[in-house]
Design a protein around this motif. Sequence first.
Motif, mmCIF file in Angstrom:
data_model
loop_
_atom_site.group_PDB
_atom_site.id
_atom_site.type_symbol
_atom_site.label_atom_id
_atom_site.label_comp_id
_atom_site.label_asym_id
_atom_site.label_seq_id
_atom_site.Cartn_x
_atom_site.Cartn_y
_atom_site.Cartn_z
ATOM 1 N N PRO A 143 0.817 -1.207 0.000
ATOM 2 C CA PRO A 143 0.000 0.000 0.000
ATOM 3 C C PRO A 143 0.864 1.276 0.000
ATOM 4 O O PRO A 143 2.032 1.225 0.345
ATOM 5 N N TYR A 144 0.252 2.366 -0.354
ATOM 6 C CA TYR A 144 0.936 3.661 -0.397
ATOM 7 C C TYR A 144 1.419 4.040 0.994
ATOM 8 O O TYR A 144 0.684 3.928 1.985
ATOM 9 N N GLN A 145 2.685 4.468 1.067
ATOM 10 C CA GLN A 145 3.260 4.858 2.350
ATOM 11 C C GLN A 145 2.994 6.344 2.593
ATOM 12 O O GLN A 145 3.669 7.207 2.062
ATOM 13 N N GLY A 146 1.983 6.627 3.378
ATOM 14 C CA GLY A 146 1.603 8.010 3.634
ATOM 15 C C GLY A 146 0.112 8.173 3.454
ATOM 16 O O GLY A 146 -0.665 7.223 3.610
ATOM 17 N N GLY A 147 -0.315 9.367 3.075
ATOM 18 C CA GLY A 147 -1.735 9.611 2.861
ATOM 19 C C GLY A 147 -2.527 9.421 4.139
ATOM 20 O O GLY A 147 -2.104 9.823 5.227
ATOM 21 N N ALA A 148 -3.662 8.759 4.041
ATOM 22 C CA ALA A 148 -4.523 8.524 5.202
ATOM 23 C C ALA A 148 -3.981 7.417 6.101
ATOM 24 O O ALA A 148 -4.457 7.233 7.230
ATOM 25 N N GLY A 149 -3.009 6.655 5.579
ATOM 26 C CA GLY A 149 -2.464 5.569 6.370
ATOM 27 C C GLY A 149 -3.397 4.380 6.487
ATOM 28 O O GLY A 149 -3.231 3.527 7.367
ATOM 29 N N LEU A 150 -4.383 4.293 5.596
ATOM 30 C CA LEU A 150 -5.390 3.232 5.672
ATOM 31 C C LEU A 150 -5.327 2.269 4.485
ATOM 32 O O LEU A 150 -6.239 1.470 4.292
ATOM 33 N N GLY A 151 -4.258 2.369 3.683
ATOM 34 C CA GLY A 151 -4.138 1.490 2.525
ATOM 35 C C GLY A 151 -4.130 0.024 2.924
ATOM 36 O O GLY A 151 -3.526 -0.363 3.929
ATOM 37 N N LYS A 152 -4.809 -0.790 2.146
ATOM 38 C CA LYS A 152 -4.950 -2.212 2.453
ATOM 39 C C LYS A 152 -4.452 -3.038 1.279
ATOM 40 O O LYS A 152 -4.836 -2.782 0.128
ATOM 41 N N PRO A 153 -3.600 -4.037 1.505
ATOM 42 C CA PRO A 153 -3.190 -4.915 0.412
ATOM 43 C C PRO A 153 -4.401 -5.646 -0.176
ATOM 44 O O PRO A 153 -5.217 -6.197 0.562
ATOM 45 N N LEU A 154 -4.510 -5.649 -1.491
ATOM 46 C CA LEU A 154 -5.655 -6.253 -2.171
ATOM 47 C C LEU A 154 -5.173 -7.150 -3.296
ATOM 48 O O LEU A 154 -4.060 -6.984 -3.805
ATOM 49 N N LYS A 155 -6.009 -8.079 -3.684
ATOM 50 C CA LYS A 155 -5.752 -8.827 -4.903
ATOM 51 C C LYS A 155 -6.975 -8.679 -5.794
ATOM 52 O O LYS A 155 -8.074 -8.379 -5.311
#
Length: 341
Positions: A143-155
Amino acid sequence: MKLGYHIGYWSSGPPHGALEAIREADRLGFDSVWTAEAYGSDAFTPLAWWGSSTSTVRLGTNIVQMSARTPTATAMSALSLDYLSGGRFVLGLGASGPQVVEGWYGQPYPRPLARTREYIDIVRQVLAREAPVTYDGEFFQLPYQGGAGLGKPLKPTVHPLRADLPIYLAAEGPKNVALSAEIADGWLPMFFSPRSNKFYRDALAEGFARPGARRGWEDFEVPASVPLIVDDDVERCADLIRPSLALYIGGMGAKQMNFHRDVFARLGYEETATKVQELYLAGHKNDAAAAIPTKLVEDIALIGPPAKIRDELQAWRETVVTSLLLRGDASLLRTAAEIVS
């Protein structure tokens, strides 16, 4: 020698007669049909729209510019088109040049080879669908390092039709050609000449010899874009190609970084390439085209009467090229099929 049809990218609008030519390529048993993009029409939409009228040809992008989309967005389009075409899609990728990458897409250009390696790594993760996609690279983080900090790994929600969907890489310099042999399933040359075959064969061999290389000579594709014009008047044929060559040698890139110009300099036309570039950048486009000798055109194209083209085809058959990608209308495709057969 297989045949393909290259639609290219649009100029002011859709190319006239494209659908008819694509259908004819399919009917004639051509191996492939390809679209392109620069900074106008995109590559995926025309391929899907026109490709829906075909049944057997492979449908490829030559090329999709990597800076135009994130790796996962490109993988989504590849997944979708492969399903819609019944497993006939080929993903052709390229880095483009700094003028387009930074001027049109607003993305940084430096270190394109390292960026390409990461990009294709991520696309292959999506296609494999073995686990949620994560990546901690120099250029891409998922996931993106930064932003909202809520990025989730997805497939991907889509189960790929082919986890090994072929990926081809456009390249002109030796390092990028070697990279294509190492990490891709094919190489897409733009300006190829039988006289440059050893140069490219050596670059490909270097890539094949690297640890973990995906392919070898026996299962690696090299579809080359080759202008083909049939006419008894060779000079008339050359005149039809000169303006396009002047554009790429002279204006498709900055003066200090034009990969197309470099191809012709390596082929022995350093002085001509310099002159064409100077004239083109000074606004003298007609003079730039006129400065291109017929021999240069004949080095990268098949032009003239059918007998001349048949004779010259033997040199192409002895190269690393596996397919000739042609441009033109339906009648040219029919003529080309007769000549090559």
